[in-house]
Design a protein around this motif. Structure first.
Motif, PDB file in Angstrom:
ATOM      1  N   THR A 125       0.825  -1.213   0.000  1.00  0.00           N
ATOM      2  CA  THR A 125       0.000   0.000   0.000  1.00  0.00           C
ATOM      3  C   THR A 125       0.859   1.263   0.000  1.00  0.00           C
ATOM      4  O   THR A 125       1.143   1.829  -1.045  1.00  0.00           O
ATOM      5  CB  THR A 125      -0.930   0.005   1.228  1.00  0.00           C
ATOM      6  OG1 THR A 125      -0.156  -0.227   2.393  1.00  0.00           O
ATOM      7  CG2 THR A 125      -1.985  -1.064   1.091  1.00  0.00           C
ATOM      8  N   THR A 126       1.324   1.672   1.191  1.00  0.00           N
ATOM      9  CA  THR A 126       2.103   2.906   1.302  1.00  0.00           C
ATOM     10  C   THR A 126       3.314   2.880   0.389  1.00  0.00           C
ATOM     11  O   THR A 126       3.553   3.802  -0.393  1.00  0.00           O
ATOM     12  CB  THR A 126       2.621   3.062   2.742  1.00  0.00           C
ATOM     13  OG1 THR A 126       1.590   2.677   3.625  1.00  0.00           O
ATOM     14  CG2 THR A 126       3.064   4.468   3.011  1.00  0.00           C
ATOM     15  N   ILE A 127       4.095   1.805   0.523  1.00  0.00           N
ATOM     16  CA  ILE A 127       5.356   1.774  -0.210  1.00  0.00           C
ATOM     17  C   ILE A 127       5.096   1.722  -1.711  1.00  0.00           C
ATOM     18  O   ILE A 127       5.713   2.443  -2.491  1.00  0.00           O
ATOM     19  CB  ILE A 127       6.218   0.590   0.288  1.00  0.00           C
ATOM     20  CG1 ILE A 127       6.525   0.816   1.769  1.00  0.00           C
ATOM     21  CG2 ILE A 127       7.475   0.443  -0.533  1.00  0.00           C
ATOM     22  CD1 ILE A 127       7.286  -0.275   2.439  1.00  0.00           C
ATOM     23  N   ALA A 181       6.791   6.683   4.988  1.00  0.00           N
ATOM     24  CA  ALA A 181       7.298   5.583   5.788  1.00  0.00           C
ATOM     25  C   ALA A 181       8.792   5.542   5.522  1.00  0.00           C
ATOM     26  O   ALA A 181       9.218   5.734   4.390  1.00  0.00           O
ATOM     27  CB  ALA A 181       6.659   4.264   5.376  1.00  0.00           C
ATOM     28  N   ARG A 182       9.578   5.295   6.567  1.00  0.00           N
ATOM     29  CA  ARG A 182      11.018   5.452   6.401  1.00  0.00           C
ATOM     30  C   ARG A 182      11.617   4.506   5.373  1.00  0.00           C
ATOM     31  O   ARG A 182      12.519   4.873   4.635  1.00  0.00           O
ATOM     32  CB  ARG A 182      11.721   5.266   7.751  1.00  0.00           C
ATOM     33  CG  ARG A 182      11.423   6.379   8.715  1.00  0.00           C
ATOM     34  CD  ARG A 182      12.216   6.223   9.980  1.00  0.00           C
ATOM     35  NE  ARG A 182      11.961   7.319  10.891  1.00  0.00           N
ATOM     36  CZ  ARG A 182      11.035   7.293  11.832  1.00  0.00           C
ATOM     37  NH1 ARG A 182      10.284   6.225  11.988  1.00  0.00           N
ATOM     38  NH2 ARG A 182      10.858   8.328  12.609  1.00  0.00           N
ATOM     39  N   GLU A 183      11.105   3.268   5.313  1.00  0.00           N
ATOM     40  CA  GLU A 183      11.726   2.315   4.389  1.00  0.00           C
ATOM     41  C   GLU A 183      11.499   2.693   2.932  1.00  0.00           C
ATOM     42  O   GLU A 183      12.164   2.183   2.047  1.00  0.00           O
ATOM     43  CB  GLU A 183      11.278   0.877   4.665  1.00  0.00           C
ATOM     44  CG  GLU A 183       9.798   0.592   4.504  1.00  0.00           C
ATOM     45  CD  GLU A 183       9.031   0.739   5.808  1.00  0.00           C
ATOM     46  OE1 GLU A 183       9.079   1.845   6.384  1.00  0.00           O
ATOM     47  OE2 GLU A 183       8.381  -0.225   6.239  1.00  0.00           O
ATOM     48  N   VAL A 184      10.558   3.610   2.691  1.00  0.00           N
ATOM     49  CA  VAL A 184      10.325   4.063   1.325  1.00  0.00           C
ATOM     50  C   VAL A 184      11.592   4.685   0.749  1.00  0.00           C
ATOM     51  O   VAL A 184      11.849   4.603  -0.453  1.00  0.00           O
ATOM     52  CB  VAL A 184       9.149   5.066   1.291  1.00  0.00           C
ATOM     53  CG1 VAL A 184       9.081   5.763  -0.043  1.00  0.00           C
ATOM     54  CG2 VAL A 184       7.854   4.341   1.567  1.00  0.00           C
ATOM     55  N   ALA A 243       5.103  10.340   8.864  1.00  0.00           N
ATOM     56  CA  ALA A 243       3.845  11.066   9.015  1.00  0.00           C
ATOM     57  C   ALA A 243       2.909  10.390  10.018  1.00  0.00           C
ATOM     58  O   ALA A 243       2.274  11.064  10.824  1.00  0.00           O
ATOM     59  CB  ALA A 243       3.172  11.195   7.656  1.00  0.00           C
ATOM     60  N   SER A 244       2.853   9.048  10.002  1.00  0.00           N
ATOM     61  CA  SER A 244       1.878   8.394  10.894  1.00  0.00           C
ATOM     62  C   SER A 244       2.267   8.560  12.359  1.00  0.00           C
ATOM     63  O   SER A 244       1.402   8.713  13.228  1.00  0.00           O
ATOM     64  CB  SER A 244       1.722   6.915  10.561  1.00  0.00           C
ATOM     65  OG  SER A 244       2.533   6.527   9.508  1.00  0.00           O
ATOM     66  N   VAL A 275       6.790  20.146  17.784  1.00  0.00           N
ATOM     67  CA  VAL A 275       8.027  20.086  18.574  1.00  0.00           C
ATOM     68  C   VAL A 275       8.810  18.831  18.225  1.00  0.00           C
ATOM     69  O   VAL A 275      10.019  18.868  17.976  1.00  0.00           O
ATOM     70  CB  VAL A 275       7.697  20.110  20.089  1.00  0.00           C
ATOM     71  CG1 VAL A 275       8.914  19.723  20.915  1.00  0.00           C
ATOM     72  CG2 VAL A 275       7.187  21.485  20.492  1.00  0.00           C
ATOM     73  N   THR A 276       8.123  17.678  18.185  1.00  0.00           N
ATOM     74  CA  THR A 276       8.815  16.424  17.881  1.00  0.00           C
ATOM     75  C   THR A 276       9.491  16.495  16.517  1.00  0.00           C
ATOM     76  O   THR A 276      10.660  16.141  16.366  1.00  0.00           O
ATOM     77  CB  THR A 276       7.820  15.245  17.870  1.00  0.00           C
ATOM     78  OG1 THR A 276       7.035  15.320  19.043  1.00  0.00           O
ATOM     79  CG2 THR A 276       8.545  13.926  17.814  1.00  0.00           C
ATOM     80  N   PHE A 277       8.735  16.964  15.531  1.00  0.00           N
ATOM     81  CA  PHE A 277       9.305  17.009  14.186  1.00  0.00           C
ATOM     82  C   PHE A 277      10.549  17.896  14.163  1.00  0.00           C
ATOM     83  O   PHE A 277      11.600  17.498  13.660  1.00  0.00           O
ATOM     84  CB  PHE A 277       8.267  17.529  13.184  1.00  0.00           C
ATOM     85  CG  PHE A 277       8.819  17.629  11.794  1.00  0.00           C
ATOM     86  CD1 PHE A 277       8.935  16.491  11.008  1.00  0.00           C
ATOM     87  CD2 PHE A 277       9.267  18.833  11.283  1.00  0.00           C
ATOM     88  CE1 PHE A 277       9.465  16.551   9.735  1.00  0.00           C
ATOM     89  CE2 PHE A 277       9.808  18.908  10.009  1.00  0.00           C
ATOM     90  CZ  PHE A 277       9.899  17.769   9.227  1.00  0.00           C
ATOM     91  N   LEU A 278      10.414  19.072  14.762  1.00  0.00           N
ATOM     92  CA  LEU A 278      11.525  20.019  14.668  1.00  0.00           C
ATOM     93  C   LEU A 278      12.760  19.531  15.416  1.00  0.00           C
ATOM     94  O   LEU A 278      13.875  19.604  14.908  1.00  0.00           O
ATOM     95  CB  LEU A 278      11.094  21.382  15.206  1.00  0.00           C
ATOM     96  CG  LEU A 278      10.090  22.121  14.314  1.00  0.00           C
ATOM     97  CD1 LEU A 278       9.721  23.455  14.931  1.00  0.00           C
ATOM     98  CD2 LEU A 278      10.647  22.307  12.907  1.00  0.00           C
TER      99      LEU A 278
END
Ligand code: GTP
Ligand code: MG
Length: 628
Positions: free
Chosen positions: A471-473, A533-536, A584-585, A602-605
């Motif tokens: 799906t995502t990948i 997704a990171r593995e993408v 993103a998730s 905050v987490t993202f930055l």
């Protein structure tokens, strides 16, 4: 009972009991579901609904709930249980019957909970679960006397062997047929401390009168724990277990991985031979096979890691690891209860962040949520493995240590180390004067892992991975293939066609910002779909280099990287992914669980800043050391 007795109305049951007493096992046995079961407290943190049909044909809804010792609702998961029992959840009536699950080998606190539940006026049925273990240990329980003393019917069960499950279905029918009219639990108020103490005294009295403990206590757990929980030996054992795990990830998975990657390579060649050159061939070969295939190759690694984690969980070791880590984590300002959520984050930060619901203090919970994404989630495995296999020689050092496994171990340690450091900093700046409450965790007894439940756990994980790939990948790969293929190169153009594509334009636009990290435009452009997704990122690199390199490069992304990247770039890329802010998730779950967009931002930055700085330092140092 005849069918005529059965009304069409659904009957509502809820499972309530202490943590780790087997509620979810019973839920799975009754409903045929496959909810997660493991040998530590706090596995279930949400309300899960299932259904079954009684022998008389009655439709029953069954709720699985987080474990709790009381109805006082100290943490978000305990509140869920309390609100469900009292019928306080909006749009949901109180259950018609509450099934109180007790661990027959550990009755003290559960009996008090049962007495507390009686005060709500809801109909109760007590299930003494783990009866097999109680019998093996020689604990004898006078079930009838206990039922009389509690004033509540009591039955026994062995949830994992489905023993007692049939009886439970029958009893449900009996209850439903003679349902007493019960008042709603409106008048219920939380018990005071002295009332709780009185209930405990009564529970202890009932245990004295109805339970005979064996003359010889079980000492195996105590003896094993003397070693496993030892402050020095215990930590050494923990480190050894993790170390062996990463060695296994590389050495056991290698043959399978090669098989998979050879098969994808062969498939790509076949497509190139069968189909005429053109868009379709390029899509299948470069987008699907080189893109999605390069992620799928990592299935063996994922399976091996989960096999280890699930075995350790079921064995009862994980709660011990939490106990061992408590002191170290405490030094970094983390609550001991943060261990299990952080551990779950090794699979994926999403269940990890949800598992923080077992932490009752808001500040402890928030800190844990903020650092959970730093733990090395399984989506990073493809990224790590790809770079390690391409750049780190498969050598053995000091006679028996696999160098690639060692580097992987180091990356995990770096993740853990930075999580601890981040927690320390968060506590220091935000809540300096705050002392976490002492850690109380009940250590479960050791149990032999059950093969079936391990097999279910591993297949569930593998399926989830494959689903993501499908799906995502897959959708990200289609996007990146499209971006890398269009617009096509003008007639008579020089150099690889990809240089004229949208992907190259985007990548080159962002390149100056990432150039100090040693990232070329191909990497930069791979980081964007990696947001999904990171593995993408791995698949995206696979596709970009396949399109760029033409036919022969399609099946060997590792080789393409090894010839195109310097070691400094590879190390910098690894450093980036220790932090890798782009998921993103995870960010969405952080917003949901903290109820604020602020913490998501905050987490993202902060992760982005960490990733950038870590890569910058790695690249600069590596170049200075002559690896550029
Ligand atoms: N031998 C034996 N083991 C059991 C039995 N019931 C459950 N277990 C094991 O006990 C452990 C805990 O089971 P779970 O079903 O996850 O317990 P839970 O009450 O849902 O736990 P939380 O969700 O953490 O509150 C698992 O390792 C199960 O395999 C039983 O009747 N006999
Ligand atoms: Mg459970």
């Amino acid at each position: 009972m005849t069918d005529a007795d059965v009304t069409n109305e659904r009957f509502h049951l809820a499972l309530v009991g202490a943590p780790n007493s087997g509620k979810t096992s019973l839920f799975n046995a009754l409903t045929g579901s496959r909810q997660k079961v493991a040998n530590y407290a706090g596995v279930t943190v949400e309300r899960k609904a299932g259904a079954f049909v009684t022998p008389a044909g009655r439709q029953v809804t069954l709720l699985d709930l987080p474990g709790t010792y009381s109805l006082r609702g100290r943490s978000p998961d305990e509140e869920i249980t309390r609100d469900v029992v009292l019928g306080k959840r909006p749009g949901e009536a109180a259950p018609d019957l509450v099934l109180c699950i007790a661990d027959a080998t550990n009755l003290r606190l559960t009996l008090r909970l049962i007495l507390e539940l009686k005060r709500t006026g809801r109909p109760l049925l007590v299930v003494l679960n783990m009866f097999d273990i109680a019998q093996r240990r020689g604990v004898s329980i006078d079930v009838d006397a206990m039922s009389a003393a509690l004033g509540v019917p009591v039955i026994t069960s062995i949830a994992v062997k489905k023993a007692g499950v049939e009886q439970l279905r029958h009893r449900t029918d009996e209850f439903a047929a003679n349902m007493p009219a019960v008042a709603a639990g409106d008048g219920w108020t939380p018990l005071s401390l002295s009332e709780m103490k009185a209930l405990q005294r009564e529970a202890d009295r009932i245990i004295r009168e109805t339970v005979t403990m064996p003359t010889k206590p079980d000492t195996l757990t105590t003896r094993v724990d003397a070693v496993v929980l030892h402050p020095v030996a215990g930590l050494a054992i923990l480190a050894l277990i993790l170390f062996v795990m990463f060695q296994a990830v590389f050495s056991w998975a290698q043959p399978l991985m090669e098989l998979l990657s050879d098969s994808f390579g062969a498939l790509g060649t076949l497509v190139a031979q069968v189909l005429p050159e053109g868009i379709l061939q390029s899509f299948l070969q470069n987008g699907l096979i080189a893109g999605v295939g390069s992620v799928l190759v990592f299935l063996p690694q994922i399976i091996i890691i989960f096999l280890f984690i699930l075995l350790l969980e079921d064995f009862g070791y994980m709660a011990r690891a939490a106990f061992l880590m408590d002191r170290i984590m405490g030094g970094a300002g983390l609550h001991g209860r943060a261990f299990i959520p952080l551990l779950s984050s090794f699979a994926c930060a999403i269940p990890g962040i949800m598992a923080t619901r077992v932490i009752d203090n808001r500040r402890d919970r928030l800190t844990t949520i903020l650092i959970a994404p730093l733990m090395t989630c399984s989506a990073r495995i493809p990224v790590y493995t790809l770079i390690i296999s391409a750049f780190i020689p498969a050598e053995t050092v000091w006679g028996w240590i696999n160098l690639q496994g060692l580097v992987m171990f180091g990356l995990y340690v770096a993740g853990i180390g930075s999580a601890l450091a981040a927690s320390f900093v968060i506590k220091f700046f935000m809540w300096r004067d705050y002392q976490p409450a002492p850690f109380m965790l009940e250590l479960p007894d050791y149990k032999l892992p059950r093969l079936k439940s391990i097999a279910i756990g591993v297949t569930t994980r593998a399926k989830m991975f494959l689903q993501r790939a499908g799906t995502t990948i897959l959708s990200m790969m289609i996007l990146i293939w499209f971006l890398a293929s269009f617009p096509q190169a003008p007639a008579g153009a020089e150099g690889p066609a990809i240089n004229y594509s949208l992907a190259a334009m985007i990548g080159k636009f962002l390149e100056p910002f990432f150039a100090p990290l040693g990232f070329n435009w191909q990497i930069t452009v791979a980081l964007i779909p990696g947001m999904a997704a990171r593995e993408v990122a791995v698949g995206a690199l696979g596709t970009v280099y396949a399109i760029e390199g033409g036919k022969e490069a399609a099946d060997a992304i590792g080789q393409a990287l090894a010839s195109k990247w310097s070691l400094a770039t590879a190390l910098s890329f690894l450093a980036w992914f220790i932090f890798a802010p782009q998921c993103a998730s995870t960010l969405a779950v952080i917003r949901r669980e903290t109820g604020s967009t602020k913490w998501m931002v905050v987490t993202f930055l902060y992760m982005f800043a960490l990733a950038y700085v870590a890569s910058l330092i790695t690249y600069t140092v590596a170049k200075a050391a002559g690896l550029g």
